[in-house]
Design a protein around this motif. Structure first.
Motif, PDB file in Angstrom:
ATOM      1  N   LEU A  25      34.670  37.736  39.813  1.00  0.00           N
ATOM      2  CA  LEU A  25      33.478  36.975  39.467  1.00  0.00           C
ATOM      3  C   LEU A  25      33.351  35.735  40.349  1.00  0.00           C
ATOM      4  O   LEU A  25      32.272  35.436  40.853  1.00  0.00           O
ATOM      5  N   ALA A  26      34.446  35.042  40.554  1.00  0.00           N
ATOM      6  CA  ALA A  26      34.428  33.851  41.408  1.00  0.00           C
ATOM      7  C   ALA A  26      33.981  34.216  42.825  1.00  0.00           C
ATOM      8  O   ALA A  26      33.162  33.511  43.424  1.00  0.00           O
ATOM      9  N   HIS A  27      34.496  35.319  43.334  1.00  0.00           N
ATOM     10  CA  HIS A  27      34.119  35.762  44.678  1.00  0.00           C
ATOM     11  C   HIS A  27      32.620  36.044  44.752  1.00  0.00           C
ATOM     12  O   HIS A  27      31.949  35.629  45.704  1.00  0.00           O
ATOM     13  N   ARG A  28      32.092  36.739  43.756  1.00  0.00           N
ATOM     14  CA  ARG A  28      30.658  37.055  43.734  1.00  0.00           C
ATOM     15  C   ARG A  28      29.807  35.786  43.657  1.00  0.00           C
ATOM     16  O   ARG A  28      28.699  35.741  44.189  1.00  0.00           O
ATOM     17  N   CYS A  29      30.326  34.776  42.980  1.00  0.00           N
ATOM     18  CA  CYS A  29      29.588  33.517  42.824  1.00  0.00           C
ATOM     19  C   CYS A  29      29.829  32.547  43.973  1.00  0.00           C
ATOM     20  O   CYS A  29      29.266  31.455  43.996  1.00  0.00           O
ATOM     21  N   ASN A  30      30.712  32.932  44.875  1.00  0.00           N
ATOM     22  CA  ASN A  30      31.055  32.091  46.020  1.00  0.00           C
ATOM     23  C   ASN A  30      31.634  30.742  45.580  1.00  0.00           C
ATOM     24  O   ASN A  30      31.250  29.684  46.078  1.00  0.00           O
ATOM     25  N   ILE A  31      32.535  30.817  44.607  1.00  0.00           N
ATOM     26  CA  ILE A  31      33.250  29.630  44.150  1.00  0.00           C
ATOM     27  C   ILE A  31      34.743  29.913  44.219  1.00  0.00           C
ATOM     28  O   ILE A  31      35.163  31.066  44.364  1.00  0.00           O
ATOM     29  N   ASP A  32      35.545  28.870  44.124  1.00  0.00           N
ATOM     30  CA  ASP A  32      36.995  29.027  44.214  1.00  0.00           C
ATOM     31  C   ASP A  32      37.500  29.988  43.145  1.00  0.00           C
ATOM     32  O   ASP A  32      37.024  29.974  42.009  1.00  0.00           O
ATOM     33  N   ARG A  33      38.465  30.791  43.503  1.00  0.00           N
ATOM     34  CA  ARG A  33      38.953  31.832  42.600  1.00  0.00           C
ATOM     35  C   ARG A  33      39.539  31.279  41.302  1.00  0.00           C
ATOM     36  O   ARG A  33      39.553  31.957  40.282  1.00  0.00           O
TER      37      ARG A  33
END
Length: 76
Positions: A25-33
């Protein structure tokens, strides 16, 4: 109930419903894991931009997410 707790509950519910790991989810949102984990552990408060991004990537309306957060807070 504290706002962070309600956000954590709703976020985890929809993330699991979408069969996504916190990292995915973090990757899809382009935020830190680690950010999703911190949200779910009530260590961070998401910005409105982050909430919109999360909801978009979970395939839900932001208004639905917020409505559920409100409902949880009213129950307590």
């Amino acid at each position: 109930m504290v706002l962070q707790s309600a956000v954590a509950i709703v976020l985890k519910k929809y993330r699991l419903k979408s069969n996504l790991t916190q990292e995915e989810l973090a990757h899809r949102c382009n935020i830190d894991r680690t950010y999703i984990s911190m949200l779910e552990r009530q260590k961070r408060r998401p910005t409105l931009n982050v909430i919109f991004s999360i909801c978009s990537n979970l395939g839900i309306k932001t208004s639905e997410f917020v409505r559920e957060v409100e409902k949880i807070m009213e129950e307590q």
